[in-house]
Structure formats: C-alpha cells, structure tokens
Design a protein around this motif. Structure first.
Motif, mmCIF file in Angstrom:
data_model
loop_
_atom_site.group_PDB
_atom_site.id
_atom_site.type_symbol
_atom_site.label_atom_id
_atom_site.label_comp_id
_atom_site.label_asym_id
_atom_site.label_seq_id
_atom_site.Cartn_x
_atom_site.Cartn_y
_atom_site.Cartn_z
ATOM 1 N N VAL A 200 -2.592 2.785 10.709
ATOM 2 C CA VAL A 200 -2.230 3.003 9.312
ATOM 3 C C VAL A 200 -2.426 1.680 8.581
ATOM 4 O O VAL A 200 -1.975 0.633 9.045
ATOM 5 C CB VAL A 200 -0.761 3.465 9.200
ATOM 6 N N TYR A 201 -3.112 1.739 7.437
ATOM 7 C CA TYR A 201 -3.433 0.523 6.681
ATOM 8 C C TYR A 201 -2.573 0.407 5.434
ATOM 9 O O TYR A 201 -2.013 1.406 4.951
ATOM 10 C CB TYR A 201 -4.919 0.532 6.291
ATOM 11 N N ARG B 271 -11.676 1.339 2.402
ATOM 12 C CA ARG B 271 -12.894 1.570 1.619
ATOM 13 C C ARG B 271 -12.700 1.141 0.166
ATOM 14 O O ARG B 271 -13.643 0.942 -0.578
ATOM 15 C CB ARG B 271 -13.276 3.058 1.667
ATOM 16 N N ILE B 272 -11.438 1.017 -0.251
ATOM 17 C CA ILE B 272 -11.163 0.640 -1.638
ATOM 18 C C ILE B 272 -10.825 -0.847 -1.749
ATOM 19 O O ILE B 272 -11.228 -1.509 -2.697
ATOM 20 C CB ILE B 272 -10.034 1.524 -2.217
ATOM 21 N N SER B 273 -10.100 -1.366 -0.771
ATOM 22 C CA SER B 273 -9.789 -2.798 -0.811
ATOM 23 C C SER B 273 -10.152 -3.431 0.520
ATOM 24 O O SER B 273 -9.645 -3.026 1.571
ATOM 25 C CB SER B 273 -8.296 -3.019 -1.089
ATOM 26 N N GLU C 15 -9.559 2.609 -8.485
ATOM 27 C CA GLU C 15 -9.850 1.551 -7.506
ATOM 28 C C GLU C 15 -9.267 0.217 -7.969
ATOM 29 O O GLU C 15 -8.657 -0.518 -7.195
ATOM 30 C CB GLU C 15 -11.366 1.394 -7.287
ATOM 31 N N LEU C 16 -9.456 -0.068 -9.271
ATOM 32 C CA LEU C 16 -8.945 -1.322 -9.827
ATOM 33 C C LEU C 16 -7.431 -1.398 -9.656
ATOM 34 O O LEU C 16 -6.880 -2.437 -9.255
ATOM 35 C CB LEU C 16 -9.330 -1.383 -11.320
#
Lengths: 412, 412
Positions: B179-180, B185-187, B396-397
């Motif tokens: 688990v991240y 993929r986004i950060s 994403e930002l």
C-alpha cells in the motif's frame, strides 16, 4: 407430466448461439407437454483445454484433482443453458452433479453411477419448474469429492437420468443425424437406420462407430430406456434420427444391420508357445495387468506340444504388449520362439440380431471377401457379430463389398 | 501447527508457470512450519469471460445461475494449484466452497459469509495434509445453491478463513508490492507503507485505492486478523509488503497516512428546493431506491424557505439519479427549480488516524489547494479523513501538492 431427457454434446453447445438453438429444441418439447431434463456437455474444446492444463501440471496426476478441474466446463454450460431458457420464459435451473446428487463410486475419472435420487428435481417440477439442466459427466463420491465418468460420460449421465426418472425417451443430440449402416465417408450407399436394437448398437459402439458411448447403451439396454440419436442441426420430427430400442420394438429388420470397422488394430502372434494347461492365463494375465486391451484371440496347434497364439490389440498398445510378453518369458512363466507384431491390419465386422435366426451369414461374408481377393487373417464371432482382421489397405473395399452383398442400402 | 492463510489473485495464477511460482511461495511457508490455507482466484481473464457469457445470454440474469457459471474459474485454479503442490511432494488437496462448506447468505452475486466450520479441513491437517487449497469468491447458500461474494470476493474469503482458523496472518499476494502513500503513477514521490491501520486502509480502500476489497478490511478489523499485502513477484522476507494491523501495533505514524483520489465522481445540485422537514429523506430515499450510491452531501440555504442540495455519485449513475429526481418531482414529492450535473469533477482525500489527535490538518489541506489555485466545490470530513471535490483537471496537481505538504515521502 411425462418426462423427457435431452442431451446436447459439446459441438451442440459450442457457442452461445448454439446453446440458444439447443434451447429452442428444449422449448419445443416443453410446448409438447414434457417436463424436460437437459444434460449438457462442456462447450467443445473446453474439456480438452482443462485436461491439457492438468497433464502439463502433473503428468501422473491425482485423479481427484483432475476431476475437480475438468468437470468445471459442464458447470458453465449448464448455467448458460438455464439462463437461455429463462430468457425464453421457460422456468429452468441448473444442477451440478453434487447438487442432484448424482452418486458415484470413488473410481475417479472413471466413476460408475450408483444412484440418482429423483426427489430434489421432482420437487422442483412439482413447483412449476419445466426444465432441469444438469451438468453431464460428473458426480459425487461417497467421500464428497467430485468424480467424472470418463470421456463421453455425458451420454451415460443422460441414460441414467432417463432410467432414474422413468423418462419416456432419452434424446441424444449430436453432430450426426443418426446411426448409419456404415460410415458414409467410406460408402456412399450408407443408409441411416430408423431403428436399431440395443444389442446391435452395443456391438457397433464397441466396434468403433463413435456415435454413442458403449456404457450408455449398456445402461439403456438394462433399464429399457428408449434412446434416440439425432442431429442438433436437423429436423425434430418423429422420424428424425435413429431410435435405439428393444428388438421386440423392431418389426422387420435386415439380417445384418450394419458394417463396422476399426483402423487402430494390431495383430500379434506368439510363435511356437510351449503348450500346457493354463498357458492362456499365463499369457493374457500379464497383458491385462499391463493395461493391454486384448480383443480377438485365436489359437492354432502348430506341432505336438507347441502352439501359435494370435491376438489383436489397439496399435498404440503394441509396445506395452511386447514388454509384458518378454518380461513373462524372462520370468520363465511362458516360453515362445518369437513374437511378431503386424500393425498393418484393420478389423471389419458385420452386426445384426437377424443372424441368430439366419444361417449362412458367415459364408456369405467370407465369399464376398474372397471375391474381392481379400485374405482373412483372424476371425471371431459372437451371436450377432462376425469380425475379421484383414490387411488395412483393403479395409474400405471390404466395407463397401459387405455393404453391397448384404444390400444394406435397402430398408427391410 | 500454526496456520497461515495465503491468497493469490488472478494475475498471480494467470498461467501454469505463475501457479508454479505461487506454489513455490507456499512451499517456503510449509518449510517454515505452517499448515497453509491457500485461497485462489480464477486465472486472470477467466471470470470476465464467464461474466461476458452470462451478460450476453441474459442481460437481466438470474443471479443464482450467474453464480453457478462465474464460480467455475476458481475451481480450475484450485485443482491446478493442488496438483502443482503435489508435484512438489507437498500433501495438498483442493476444496470448493460447498465442500468446506463456506456458508453464506442467499444474496446471490453479493453474498455475505455466515460461517466457515473448520472441522473438515482441520481433520485433514491432522492426517498430515499440509496445504488446503480453497477456491475463493464462492460459497453455498442455505438452499444448497452456489453463491459468490461479489468482485474481489477472494480477499474476503481469505480474511474469513484466517478468522475462522485463528491464522497467524493472512498474506494477500497481488501484482503490487504493498500500500502506497498515494498512487505511484500520479506522484513519483509515493512511498510504500510498512504498516497501515485498519481504519486507514478502510478509508483508502473505499476511496478507490484498489489494493484490497473494502469488506475484507472490515472483516480483518473486526476479527483482528493481521493482513499483509505483498507482491507475488517480489521478495518474501519479513519486511515485504504492507502490514494492515491494529493501530496499537503502529508505534509511530505520520498524521496523514495517504492521499487517495477517485476520478469517477459527478456533482449534482438540486437548485432551489422547497425546504421542509423531511426534505432530505424525500430526496435521498428515491435515489437509494434507484440504486444510486450517494457519497458526499452538502446543503446550502439559498433563500428563505428554499435550499440548494448538492450530492456526489459515480459518473455512470448520473442518468439514473436524474430520472429518479424528475420522477419524484412529477409525483409532487419534491419541488426544485433545476437539476445541474457536473461530471467534470474528482474527489481527493487525505486519510490518517493521526488526525484524531492533531488539529489543523484541514486548514493545511485547504491552504495547499488554495496555493495551487484549486477551487474546492464540496467538502466532507470524517474522524480520520477529509475529502474534497474539485475540477477533474486539477486532480493530479492536488494529489501531488497534498503529498508534498504532508511530507508523505518521509517515513515517520
């Protein structure tokens, strides 16, 4: 309501479209007033795929796990068939073997059916269900494990259900439109039979006419289940297909019903075997232990105290048979000069219950072969069958000649 | 022997080769002294294929038949895994749901587990069996029909077995290594967590971090099952993956554990609703009846006696929500001027049990978004979570900014 059993093989349920076409046939019988038990095979190709997985995973597989894996294809078809019928507004549900329950022996991957208690399905018919869709080929062992009945076992499932439920008939839908007097690929005079006796079908099934599994015919004969073989792609009328039935139900029949053949035969001869009481057991015991399916056996006295013993077996069992014989020779159990295998032979047989009351069938057969210049290597006979082993290159010719001489192109 | 539960998802058993690699991991734990219960999914793609068959056959399918069909993929994998273990000389056998039996409610295709009597499997462990391979995702209803637990149900099966057998741990092998703190993929600063509390995992799971099924986490929390998520393609050591555990087992933790997002959100506003006691029930009752999963709800007083009511729901339920609202309006149950749907929104959330004892998380979050010029449309909070709805183009930002401001790249 009278009960009808309808069985659809793998090619008849190979796609969703074919399942839909099969379901329409079921719908016709429901409209005819039947409560229907439908037995389905796996979509064609599925069982082979699963068997491939098992064999690749474990060459000497645990048959219990094999059964758990390969039975899953039928579960899929059963559910899809029930859904298709429901879409047609026909009350239907699927049953897996253990749910019926279809009780079998523990002989995994070759189990025999012991009992099919009809209560559960009959109760549902009583509640208005019109079609019970049953996954073929599978059952449950006394230990609660999934079993399978061996390849082609869905035919046997169908006949067993017909017997257990006292069904009016068991219709086997397949990709051929019935039982023929011989293989139409070999003789263009081959004629579809409207009726055939159980005993004849049994001989034809075991002789390599791959329309029905032998065990299903045995079971149908024992329980007097009317069995019909017909195409799932053709007409559905009364005269469609071939009815396999008691010989009393066949008013007139030809002396010979059909000509069968088998290409995969090998002839093996043990030359100059030291003869003594019990020598046959000493030869065929080790062959049976080695898993060799011996078919024809002929013994010739060659000289005083010695004999030639000839037998036939499937071509792919020749190596196994040779190993078993040489081992028995080394162990001193048997003594022979030489073992000669001839794998260029084929078996051709004529079958018919009429032979019981008609003399001269064998003579007519042998003459017909002689007229074509075909030499007979081995002969065996039963009450309703005469089989000969000949050179394989003459097989088609022999089948055509016998079909002609017994005038099988003509209905009786 | 201590018991370990190991669950392998579809990608971990996608081919015979992968099943073999998974089996080697099971072998390591057997060598470590465990009796192992292995839960398997279907080979990846199989369940989708079967679901496709069912949906094509019958768009409004009978869920009982759906379950009978789609559960078959797990049966295949279970048998193949047992055979693979046997080839490694590890005593193993497969169990289908009904054989255990894994008893569930009758809510077909979304059944809940009621009981897993451990006797049958424990008896086999007592006889020397080392691995019970269980087909995940499936059970049996009180009526004896096959049930399934809903997509991802194999995670739930695994946790339920761990609870029923008092397993030391439940290892969920999947295609990610844990688990991240957020989606890598986004950060690119996303960091794998060594530990995460059940409550946090539950919020992350339901917020769209698709590592574990929400129900499996709930179940693990209730029965205090130590749950580990790890990759079936990586190392197997102690520190592999992420341990989902009680918060007492986490000595130090960041205030915020992770940032989650969900792209499939729509914001719907009922403009100028005639306000009265019970108006919320008059709006959300019909939405629930129409199967709309309402997530966030905000009510603004617009003018005397009228109010604006905003809620969010999955994008693909917008049409259904509109139909339900217009129907209620026509029936005179509610009165509003307009219904505006905004399908260009996304939800971003920060989650952490540390929020309970740390003030200022919300202010810090809103400031970070303001600094990036991101406008907040809706806010909801729980004890350990703050969620905002924003324009989708900023998603994403926002995730990156929040990951930075809470310094999630650093371990506590």
């Amino acid at each position: 309501m009278p009960i009808l059993v309808m069985k659809f093989g793998g090619t008849s349920v190979a796609t969703l479209d074919r399942i839909s076409r099969a379901a329409k046939r079921v719908g016709v019988e429901v409209a005819n007033g039947y409560d229907v038990i439908v037995i389905v095979s796996a979509m064609s190709g599925e069982t082979n795929k699963l068997v491939g997985f098992v064999e690749e995973t474990s060459p000497m597989f645990d048959a219990r796990e094999y059964d758990a894996v390969v039975s899953s294809g039928e579960n899929v078809t059963a559910g899809l068939m029930a859904l298709t019928l429901q879409e047609m507004e026909i009350p239907a549900r699927s049953w897996q073997g253990w749910q019926v329950p279809l009780k079998t022996t523990s002989a995994h991957s070759a189990a025999r059916i012991e009992e099919i208690p009809p209560e559960n399905i009959l109760a549902k018919f009583g509640e208005g269900m019109k079609v019970a869709v049953v996954a073929g080929f599978q059952g449950i062992s006394p230990e609660g494990r999934i079993t399978t009945l061996g390849r082609g076992g869905s035919d046997t499932t169908a006949v067993a259900f017909a017997a257990a439920f006292g069904a009016e008939r068991c219709d086997i839908y397949t990709d051929v439109d019935g039982v023929y007097t011989t293989d139409p690929r070999i003789s263009d005079k081959a004629r579809k039979l409207d009726k055939i006796a159980f005993e004849e079908m049994l001989e034809l099934a075991s002789l390599g006419a791959k329309v029905l599994q032998t065990r299903s015919v045995e079971l149908a004969m024992r329980y007097k289940v009317k069995l019909r073989v017909l195409s799932s792609f053709g007409e559905m009328d009364e005269s469609a297909g071939t009815l396999v039935c008691d010989e009393e139900d066949i008013v007139e029949s030809n002396v010979v019903a059909g000509v069968a053949y088998s290409r995969d035969e090998a002839k093996m001869t043990l030359i100059s075997v030291a003869d003594r009481p019990g020598i046959a057991a000493a030869i065929f015991g080790p062959l049976a232990d080695a898993g060799v399916n011996v078919d024809m056996i002929v013994q010739n006295i060659a000289e005083e105290g010695r004999t030639d013993m000839t037998f036939s077996c499937p071509t792919n069992q020749v190596a196994r048979a040779e190993a078993a014989m040489n081992k028995a020779k080394e162990a001193g159990d048997i003594n022979f000069h030489d073992l000669v295998a001839d794998t260029n032979v084929a078996k051709v047989s004529v079958v018919g219950i009429g032979m019981r009351s008609h003399a001269g069938v064998a003579a007519k057969m042998f003459n017909a072969l002689k007229d074509e210049g075909i030499n007979i290597k081995v002969i065996t006979t039963s009450e309703i069958k005469i089989s000969v082993l000949i050179d394989r290159k003459y097989m088609e010719l022999a089948v055509q000649a016998l079909h002609d001489v017994f005038e099988l192109e003509k209905a009786s």
